[in-house]
Design a protein around this motif. Structure first.
Motif, PDB file in Angstrom:
ATOM      1  N   ARG A  98      28.096  33.217  30.390  1.00 54.74           N
ATOM      2  CA  ARG A  98      26.815  33.858  30.699  1.00 54.74           C
ATOM      3  C   ARG A  98      27.042  35.327  31.027  1.00 54.74           C
ATOM      4  O   ARG A  98      27.966  35.670  31.767  1.00 54.74           O
ATOM      5  CB  ARG A  98      26.136  33.183  31.891  1.00 54.74           C
ATOM      6  CG  ARG A  98      24.767  33.782  32.219  1.00 54.74           C
ATOM      7  CD  ARG A  98      24.013  32.961  33.248  1.00 54.74           C
ATOM      8  NE  ARG A  98      24.575  33.079  34.587  1.00 54.74           N
ATOM      9  CZ  ARG A  98      24.205  34.000  35.488  1.00 54.74           C
ATOM     10  NH1 ARG A  98      23.307  34.924  35.164  1.00 54.74           N
ATOM     11  NH2 ARG A  98      24.748  34.022  36.680  1.00 54.74           N
TER      12      ARG A  98
ATOM     13  N   ASN B  20      23.046  32.946  28.006  1.00 57.42           N
ATOM     14  CA  ASN B  20      24.245  32.113  28.086  1.00 57.42           C
ATOM     15  C   ASN B  20      24.437  31.340  26.796  1.00 57.42           C
ATOM     16  O   ASN B  20      23.503  31.164  26.005  1.00 57.42           O
ATOM     17  CB  ASN B  20      24.160  31.130  29.261  1.00 57.42           C
ATOM     18  CG  ASN B  20      23.302  29.931  28.937  1.00 57.42           C
ATOM     19  OD1 ASN B  20      22.095  30.071  28.731  1.00 57.42           O
ATOM     20  ND2 ASN B  20      23.905  28.758  28.881  1.00 57.42           N
ATOM     21  N   CYS B  21      25.659  30.907  26.592  1.00 54.55           N
ATOM     22  CA  CYS B  21      25.977  30.008  25.484  1.00 54.55           C
ATOM     23  C   CYS B  21      26.969  28.982  25.991  1.00 54.55           C
ATOM     24  O   CYS B  21      28.021  29.334  26.546  1.00 54.55           O
ATOM     25  CB  CYS B  21      26.571  30.763  24.304  1.00 54.55           C
ATOM     26  SG  CYS B  21      27.005  29.655  22.934  1.00 54.55           S
ATOM     27  N   GLN B  22      26.632  27.715  25.819  1.00 54.93           N
ATOM     28  CA  GLN B  22      27.532  26.635  26.212  1.00 54.93           C
ATOM     29  C   GLN B  22      27.914  25.838  24.980  1.00 54.93           C
ATOM     30  O   GLN B  22      27.052  25.416  24.221  1.00 54.93           O
ATOM     31  CB  GLN B  22      26.869  25.716  27.248  1.00 54.93           C
ATOM     32  CG  GLN B  22      27.801  24.615  27.744  1.00 54.93           C
ATOM     33  CD  GLN B  22      27.303  23.974  29.022  1.00 54.93           C
ATOM     34  OE1 GLN B  22      27.743  24.301  30.108  1.00 54.93           O
ATOM     35  NE2 GLN B  22      26.368  23.053  28.901  1.00 54.93           N
TER      36      GLN B  22
ATOM     37  N   ASN C  26      30.848  27.235  29.248  1.00 51.94           N
ATOM     38  CA  ASN C  26      29.631  28.044  29.299  1.00 51.94           C
ATOM     39  C   ASN C  26      29.976  29.500  29.628  1.00 51.94           C
ATOM     40  O   ASN C  26      30.680  29.771  30.593  1.00 51.94           O
ATOM     41  CB  ASN C  26      28.679  27.502  30.365  1.00 51.94           C
ATOM     42  CG  ASN C  26      27.353  28.239  30.366  1.00 51.94           C
ATOM     43  OD1 ASN C  26      26.636  28.232  29.373  1.00 51.94           O
ATOM     44  ND2 ASN C  26      27.032  28.889  31.462  1.00 51.94           N
TER      45      ASN C  26
ATOM     46  N   GLY D 178      21.858  26.864  24.922  1.00 49.91           N
ATOM     47  CA  GLY D 178      21.722  28.124  25.637  1.00 49.91           C
ATOM     48  C   GLY D 178      20.973  29.163  24.833  1.00 49.91           C
ATOM     49  O   GLY D 178      20.952  29.132  23.600  1.00 49.91           O
TER      50      GLY D 178
END
Length: 196
Positions: A172, A73-75, A170, A36
């Motif tokens: 976001r 985002n970061c997953q 995730n 992400g």
């Protein structure tokens, strides 16, 4: 039986019930990776264990007006091992700490999505919004909580050294008005176990 004995008995019963609602021992984390725009591989750090996990961001910032960077985002992809047979797990809540600046009329939408790679079509998503409906700028530290009323549950573990596959979480953030900024600093999760 007196009131003190009754209270102690009730507390012991609650403790026994709580212990019965999680697998014996602490599952170890076999692998971790990230994806992400908000967490390039070299810009995030995981600490703790599955019982007390923390993801620390170093590159998660969004700003509006900025046509490129107003959402991020970061997953995280976690693969635990060493779960006792006969258990399932789900994410109950996510908590993201950060800092937000919102001018009057501005808003931040934030989403958390959870799924297991073995059943990616069975995902759970929770959305929240932080908006400035007042007449003065908001400029403060925040904790953004997403609670899952519908859950994505793992498969049932089958052996004492089993895992439940890859868990994907995730987060976001998206700004939808001008003159606003959000930076995420860390994320934690609360898990819930159940017998299966």
């Amino acid at each position: 039986m007196g009131p003190i004995t009754t209270t102690l008995t009730a507390l012991l019963s609650l403790t026994t019930l709580a212990l019965a609602e999680s697998p014996a021992g602490t599952p170890r984390i076999n692998s971790i990776s990230y994806s992400g725009s908000g967490c390039p591989q070299t810009q995030a750090k995981f600490s703790g264990s599955l019982n007390d996990p923390t993801l620390t961001f170093n590159h998660f910032a969004i700003e509006y007006p900025n046509t490129v960077n107003r959402t991020a985002n970061c997953q995280i992809h976690l693969q635990p091992k060493g779960v006792s047979a006969g258990w399932q797990v789900s994410v109950k809540d996510t908590f993201v700490d950060g800092h937000v600046t919102l001018d009057p009329g501005a808003a931040l939408d934030y989403f958390s999505t959870v799924y297991f790679s073995s059943s990616a079509d069975n995902s759970a998503t929770s959305k929240g919004t932080l908006s400035n409906d007042g007449s003065a700028r908001i400029d403060k530290a925040v904790t953004l909580q997403n609670h899952f009323t519908d859950r994505a549950w793992s498969s049932c573990t089958t052996s004492s050294d089993d895992g439940f596959g890859i868990l994907n979480i995730n987060f976001r953030g998206a700004l939808r008005n001008e003159k606003s900024y959000f930076e995420a600093t860390s994320e934690t999760w609360d898990f819930e176990w159940r017998k299966c």
